[in-house]
Design an enzyme around this catalytic site. Structure first.
Site, mmCIF file in Angstrom:
data_model
loop_
_atom_site.group_PDB
_atom_site.id
_atom_site.type_symbol
_atom_site.label_atom_id
_atom_site.label_comp_id
_atom_site.label_asym_id
_atom_site.label_seq_id
_atom_site.Cartn_x
_atom_site.Cartn_y
_atom_site.Cartn_z
ATOM 1 N N SER A 131 -84.183 4.042 -67.020
ATOM 2 C CA SER A 131 -85.091 5.152 -67.302
ATOM 3 C C SER A 131 -84.418 6.488 -67.045
ATOM 4 C CB SER A 131 -86.347 5.058 -66.431
ATOM 5 O OG SER A 131 -87.209 6.151 -66.702
ATOM 6 N N LYS A 186 -89.750 -1.983 -64.783
ATOM 7 C CA LYS A 186 -89.585 -0.913 -65.778
ATOM 8 C C LYS A 186 -90.850 -0.759 -66.620
ATOM 9 C CE LYS A 186 -87.372 2.137 -68.368
ATOM 10 N NZ LYS A 186 -87.960 2.174 -69.686
ATOM 11 N N HIS A 189 -93.326 1.056 -64.564
ATOM 12 C CA HIS A 189 -92.870 2.454 -64.553
ATOM 13 C C HIS A 189 -93.354 3.172 -65.807
ATOM 14 C CE1 HIS A 189 -90.055 5.413 -66.237
ATOM 15 N NE2 HIS A 189 -89.804 5.801 -65.001
ATOM 16 N N ASN A 190 -93.168 2.542 -66.966
ATOM 17 C CA ASN A 190 -93.570 3.182 -68.214
ATOM 18 C C ASN A 190 -95.078 3.323 -68.310
ATOM 19 O OD1 ASN A 190 -90.825 2.973 -68.744
ATOM 20 N ND2 ASN A 190 -91.113 2.400 -70.868
ATOM 21 N N GLU A 193 -95.952 6.190 -66.305
ATOM 22 C CA GLU A 193 -95.540 7.367 -67.088
ATOM 23 C C GLU A 193 -96.637 7.748 -68.089
ATOM 24 O OE1 GLU A 193 -92.373 7.810 -70.643
ATOM 25 O OE2 GLU A 193 -91.513 7.079 -68.754
#
Length: 486
Positions: A131, A186, A189-190, A193
């Site tokens: 990222s 990940k 995380h996205n 986001e």
């Protein structure tokens, strides 16, 4: 025959791949590169990689021969079938102990499958989230590797060298866990986001429509916010966006069509939350907000037919309103991360991954899109209480939401009065109120389920796990149905 002198090889010379190669080169690693469109290799060597020790290959066979043993092959290609095709192409040329790394945005279940399939051939697989976008890849991304743990010592020096560093020099990269754990982290995380971006958009909308602020005034507010609790990459780029003018001198942001795109990782997060029975409501609303934005033509027609509030309320205290919105944004952000960590904990238990929650916060503190001061507080929480059930139960976060909730409620109430949609602010507040409530109305829901479907219920005056059925009408039977619990 080519000299096997390269420390690592990378396939896929789109912008992320190119920038990772240059980053590795900067840190003293010799990198071999290959691309399916071979002309891109020569173009890269003649331009961006000119003057470096990067070595180009014009075939997969030549590429493999350039690599030191154990061979480390990193794929930066489109997620999905392209990754499988490339793995199928390259594995016949590899030997036991060689390593294949997928650095794309792959679905975690694909990484789990690939870890197991390649292990049967003696090949070590790593699925790693990367990222930070183009700039992060070039200057220091956040890297989240998972897969076959035997591979980690062989890639650790490279990954930790090229990763972003936090204030004390610690790299934003560490081993996440087995199988698809790296890509799962990940993915979350996205998803977070998505939530962060939606929350910022709602704050922008409230300030713009509630106070009639100009782009220059919004820039000043967000720049000030970036000096305090909300200090983050996304707040920083937002204040910069408000300064950009179009060719006619008007703010560029006002010229951009209000239809949001998405790549799918937010949706994957929500699907996983449903599978795990975790109420990750804020990321869900953030995904649906993008879906609603895509209905542009329908919304234009609906605006002509559907009415909002007759009279918008006036803001009596401008400074207080701005602070209410700031606090609402911060509280909602706390909820979003608390929900994200709930999902990580559930997935760790489901799949047998020993996820280091504080370590994940550290990996996200630098390089990545959601990097922020706030993640340091999350790391401190898990350092203090490694088995913390929920971030909301940690003193810093509980004190903050308790102190700020009046402002949070005021901002949401004002949005309702204005007719400004705040799905993320609102669902965050609803979750907070639900989570802090010892008795919810689902007792009635259980009665309803038992009434129409004999689904049974538990009683407050009996031990948990003991189920009862009532013949509510006197005409029902004595047989109960089975039930499914998330």
């Amino acid at each position: 025959m080519p000299d096997a002198s390269c420390d690592i090889g990378l396939i896929g010379l789109a912008v992320m791949g190119q920038n990772l190669v240059l980053n590795m080169n900067d840190h003293g690693f010799k990198v071999a590169v290959f691309n399916r469109t071979v002309s891109k290799v020569d173009d890269f060597l003649a331009n961006e990689a000119k003057g470096t020790q990067v070595v180009g290959a014009h075939s997969i066979e030549e590429f493999v021969r350039l690599l030191k043993r154990p061979r480390r092959v990193m794929l930066m290609v489109k997620a999905g079938s392209t990754v499988d095709q490339m793995i199928d192409h390259i594995t016949p040329l590899l030997e036991a102990g060689d390593i294949v790394i997928d650095g794309g945005n792959s679905l975690y279940t694909d990484s789990t499958r690939r870890t197991k399939a390649l292990a049967e051939k003696g090949i070590l697989f790593i699925g790693t989230g990367v990222s930070g976008g183009e700039e992060g890849a070039r200057r220091g991304p956040s890297i989240m590797p998972g897969g076959n743990p035997e591979a980690w010592p062989h890639v650790k020096p490279i990954f930790q060298a090229i990763a972003a560093k936090v204030d004390d020099g610690a790299p934003c990269c560490d081993w996440v866990g087995e199988e698809g754990a790296g890509h799962y982290v990940k993915m979350v995380h996205n998803g977070i986001e998505y939530g962060d971006m939606q929350l910022i958009c709602e704050a922008y909308d409230l300030l713009q429509r509630g106070l009639g602020l100009s782009a220059d005034e919004l820039h000043a507010i967000f720049a000030e916010w970036n000096k305090g609790e909300l200090d983050s990459y996304l707040i920083d780029i937002t204040q910069q966006i408000f300064t950009k003018k179009d060719d006619d001198g008007a703010p560029l942001v006002d010229k951009i069509l209000d239809t949001a795109g998405q790549k799918g990782t937010g949706k994957w997060t929500v699907i996983s939350a449903l599978d795990e029975g975790q109420p990750v409501t804020l990321i869900g609303e953030s995904v649906f907000a993008r879906c609603l934005s895509a209905l542009k033509d329908e919304r234009v027609q609906a605006e002509k037919v559907l009415q909002g509030p007759k009279a918008a309320p006036q803001v009596a205290d401008r400074a207080k309103f701005i602070e209410d919105v700031r606090r609402a944004l911060f509280c909602s952000k706390i909820i979003s991360y608390a929900q994200g960590y709930m999902l990580l904990r559930a997935a760790g238990q489901e799949f047998g991954w020993n996820l280091n929650m504080g370590g994940i916060a550290l990996m996200w503190r630098g390089g990545c899109i959601i990097r922020s001061q706030f993640l340091g507080d999350i790391k401190a929480a898990y350092d203090a209480i490694p088995n913390l059930d929920n971030l909301l139960l940690y003193t810093y976060f509980s004190n903050t939401v308790n102190e700020y909730q009046e402002s949070w409620r005021s901002a949401v109430l004002h949005a309702v009065s204005l007719g400004v949609p705040t799905p993320a602010f609102s669902t965050a507040l609803a979750f907070f109120d639900g989570y802090r409530t010892a008795r919810l109305p689902q007792n009635l829901l259980q009665a309803q389920r038992d009434f129409f479907g004999a689904h049974t219920y538990e009683r407050v005056d009996k031990p948990r796990g003991e189920f009862f059925h009532t013949n509510w009408t006197g005409h029902g039977g004595r047989v109960a149905s089975t039930t499914y619990n998330v």
